[in-house]
Write an enzyme that holds these catalytic residues in place. Structure first.
Site, PDB file in Angstrom:
ATOM      1  N   SER A 259       0.869  -1.243   0.204  1.00  0.00           N
ATOM      2  CA  SER A 259       0.095  -0.053   0.141  1.00  0.00           C
ATOM      3  C   SER A 259       0.951   1.326  -0.061  1.00  0.00           C
ATOM      4  O   SER A 259       0.182   2.067  -0.200  1.00  0.00           O
ATOM      5  CB  SER A 259      -0.908   0.126   1.110  1.00  0.00           C
ATOM      6  OG  SER A 259      -1.779  -0.869   0.826  1.00  0.00           O
TER       7      SER A 259
ATOM      8  N   LYS B 114       0.546   3.325  -2.890  1.00  0.00           N
ATOM      9  CA  LYS B 114      -0.690   4.008  -3.005  1.00  0.00           C
ATOM     10  C   LYS B 114      -0.157   5.865  -2.861  1.00  0.00           C
ATOM     11  O   LYS B 114      -0.984   6.624  -3.726  1.00  0.00           O
ATOM     12  CB  LYS B 114      -1.726   4.054  -1.899  1.00  0.00           C
ATOM     13  CG  LYS B 114      -2.410   2.677  -2.125  1.00  0.00           C
ATOM     14  CD  LYS B 114      -3.347   2.330  -0.778  1.00  0.00           C
ATOM     15  CE  LYS B 114      -4.359   1.160  -1.139  1.00  0.00           C
ATOM     16  NZ  LYS B 114      -3.733  -0.146  -0.930  1.00  0.00           N
TER      17      LYS B 114
ATOM     18  N   TYR C  13      -4.669   3.344   7.713  1.00  0.00           N
ATOM     19  CA  TYR C  13      -5.881   2.773   7.830  1.00  0.00           C
ATOM     20  C   TYR C  13      -6.649   3.191   8.768  1.00  0.00           C
ATOM     21  O   TYR C  13      -6.657   4.288   9.533  1.00  0.00           O
ATOM     22  CB  TYR C  13      -5.983   1.250   7.460  1.00  0.00           C
ATOM     23  CG  TYR C  13      -4.894   1.088   6.194  1.00  0.00           C
ATOM     24  CD1 TYR C  13      -5.446   1.124   4.963  1.00  0.00           C
ATOM     25  CD2 TYR C  13      -3.733   0.426   6.427  1.00  0.00           C
ATOM     26  CE1 TYR C  13      -4.794   1.079   3.724  1.00  0.00           C
ATOM     27  CE2 TYR C  13      -2.997   0.276   5.059  1.00  0.00           C
ATOM     28  CZ  TYR C  13      -3.455   0.705   4.053  1.00  0.00           C
ATOM     29  OH  TYR C  13      -2.888   0.550   2.709  1.00  0.00           O
TER      30      TYR C  13
ATOM     31  N   VAL D 105       0.928  -3.877   3.578  1.00  0.00           N
ATOM     32  CA  VAL D 105       1.109  -5.271   4.361  1.00  0.00           C
ATOM     33  C   VAL D 105       2.481  -6.092   3.942  1.00  0.00           C
ATOM     34  O   VAL D 105       2.710  -6.827   4.689  1.00  0.00           O
ATOM     35  CB  VAL D 105      -0.117  -6.015   3.980  1.00  0.00           C
ATOM     36  CG1 VAL D 105      -1.313  -5.267   4.631  1.00  0.00           C
ATOM     37  CG2 VAL D 105      -0.183  -6.319   2.522  1.00  0.00           C
TER      38      VAL D 105
HETATM   39  O1  DON Z   1      -4.581  -4.577  -2.051  1.00  0.00           O
HETATM   40  C1  DON Z   1      -4.003  -5.325  -1.469  1.00  0.00           C
HETATM   41  O2  DON Z   1      -4.445  -6.252  -0.720  1.00  0.00           O
HETATM   42  C2  DON Z   1      -2.300  -5.217  -1.178  1.00  0.00           C
HETATM   43  N1  DON Z   1      -1.816  -5.283  -2.496  1.00  0.00           N
HETATM   44  C3  DON Z   1      -2.007  -3.777  -0.733  1.00  0.00           C
HETATM   45  C4  DON Z   1      -2.724  -3.648   0.655  1.00  0.00           C
HETATM   46  C5  DON Z   1      -1.841  -3.040   1.841  1.00  0.00           C
HETATM   47  O3  DON Z   1      -0.822  -3.073   2.030  1.00  0.00           O
HETATM   48  C6  DON Z   1      -2.728  -2.871   3.042  1.00  0.00           C
HETATM   49  N2  DON Z   1      -1.624  -2.496   4.072  1.00  0.00           N
HETATM   50  N3  DON Z   1      -1.558  -2.098   5.209  1.00  0.00           N
END
Ligand code: DON
Length: 309
Positions: free
Chosen positions: A61, A64, A237, A255
């Protein structure tokens, strides 16, 4: 500074037993849960590191923030923010509930729904190529590349993101074809970096788009202002409020275990630790940042006489 980072590492490590490595993307489950590292850069270019700062990880993320920059650069403020909002959600990062109850457009570019829309706004012949070029430029590292196995793993298992993209299409929010946009999104999440790369990027954000080492204006100030504001309000988040109170440093997590953080004092910081808390944020990383905030008085709203609580 070296000893402060070592202390931050010792502090962060204490929390590792209470979290776990992400496993909803199978490739991410292979990360070593004992890893924890940090890199911190000062505006004069001095760089400090501790722990597993050189271990590569996928941005997830954290991507983003780059896709928002690229969308703002190529499509402009009006277009992007007609498709995505600026409000924190209080829901988990891959939540669908607000799409289903027609609270549209998606709340902000830092949650999956908002990021998928943001990616769809990017105006470029090959959005991923442009994205990778931007990441390499802002991290000052031309060797940064895609982690193919994480990308394939994420593409194969990303059914929640698929649901989000098709819901967005059904409400005429998404620009373009869902599968194409998702493929761009999965690529972007799977770009591999280290804390050194991200600290270099954070240094530019922390200095309002001006790279203090080369003296080059790398990003327009208005874009950096938007990105940092959304990092502070939405970057962690449904833990963004608590993290803003405790650390007060505009930050964005992924993540994969990374966190990129920019301070009022012009420092760029990045942490890596794949063990996550229940909200999907690196447990060692968040605690190291809280520790540094208190030790170095980095809270954005701290007074000169700030004392840790
Ligand atoms: O969209 C997803 O599930 C992952 N590629 C990214 C999500 C993410 O990193 C959320 N983080 N804390």
């Amino acid at each position: 500074m070296d000893s402060i980072l070592q202390d931050a590492l010792i502090y962060g490590k204490k929390y590792l037993p209470s979290g776990k490595v992400a496993n909803y993307i199978p490739e991410l489950a292979k990360a070593d849960p004992s890893h924890l590292g940090i890199c911190l850069m000062l505006p004069d270019g001095s760089t400090y590191q501790a722990g597993d700062f050189q271990v590569p990880f996928t941005m997830q993320s954290i991507a983003k923030t780059f896709s928002l920059i690229l969308a703002l650069k190529t499509a402009g403020y009006e277009t992007v923010f007609s498709k995505v909002g600026m409000e924190p959600t209080g829901d988990c990062f891959d939540s669908i509930v607000q799409l289903e109850t027609k609270q549209l457009p998606p709340f902000n570019p830092m949650i999956n729904a908002g990021a998928i829309v943001t990616v769809s706004c990017i105006k470029a012949q090959d959005p991923f190529e442009e994205f990778l070029a931007l990441v390499r430029q802002l991290c000052f590292n031309n060797t940064i590349a895609l982690n193919e196995s994480v990308y394939l793993s994420e593409k194969r298992t990303g059914m929640r993101n698929r649901s989000i993209a098709y819901l967005l299409q059904s409400d005429q929010i998404l620009e373009g074809e869902p599968e194409q946009v998702l493929d761009q999104y999965f690529h972007m999440c799977s770009v591999e970096v280290t804390t050194v790369d991200l600290a270099r990027y954070a240094l530019i954000l922390a200095n309002d788009g001006l790279d203090p080492i080369t003296g080059t204006q790398m990003l327009e100030e208005w874009i950096v202002r938007i990105v940092k504001t959304l990092m502070l309000t939405c970057g962690m988040y449904d833990e963004s409020g608590e993290f803003a109170v405790k650390a007060g440093i505009p930050s964005k997590s992924g993540v994969g275990g990374g966190i990129v953080a920019t301070t009022e004092q012009g420092m760029g910081i990045a942490t890596y630790g794949p063990v996550l808390n229940q909200k999907g944020n690196s447990i060692g990383g968040t605690h190291m940042l809280e520790y540094l905030s208190s030790k170095l008085n980095l809270h954005s709203f701290a007074s000169k006489t700030y004392t840790a609580v």
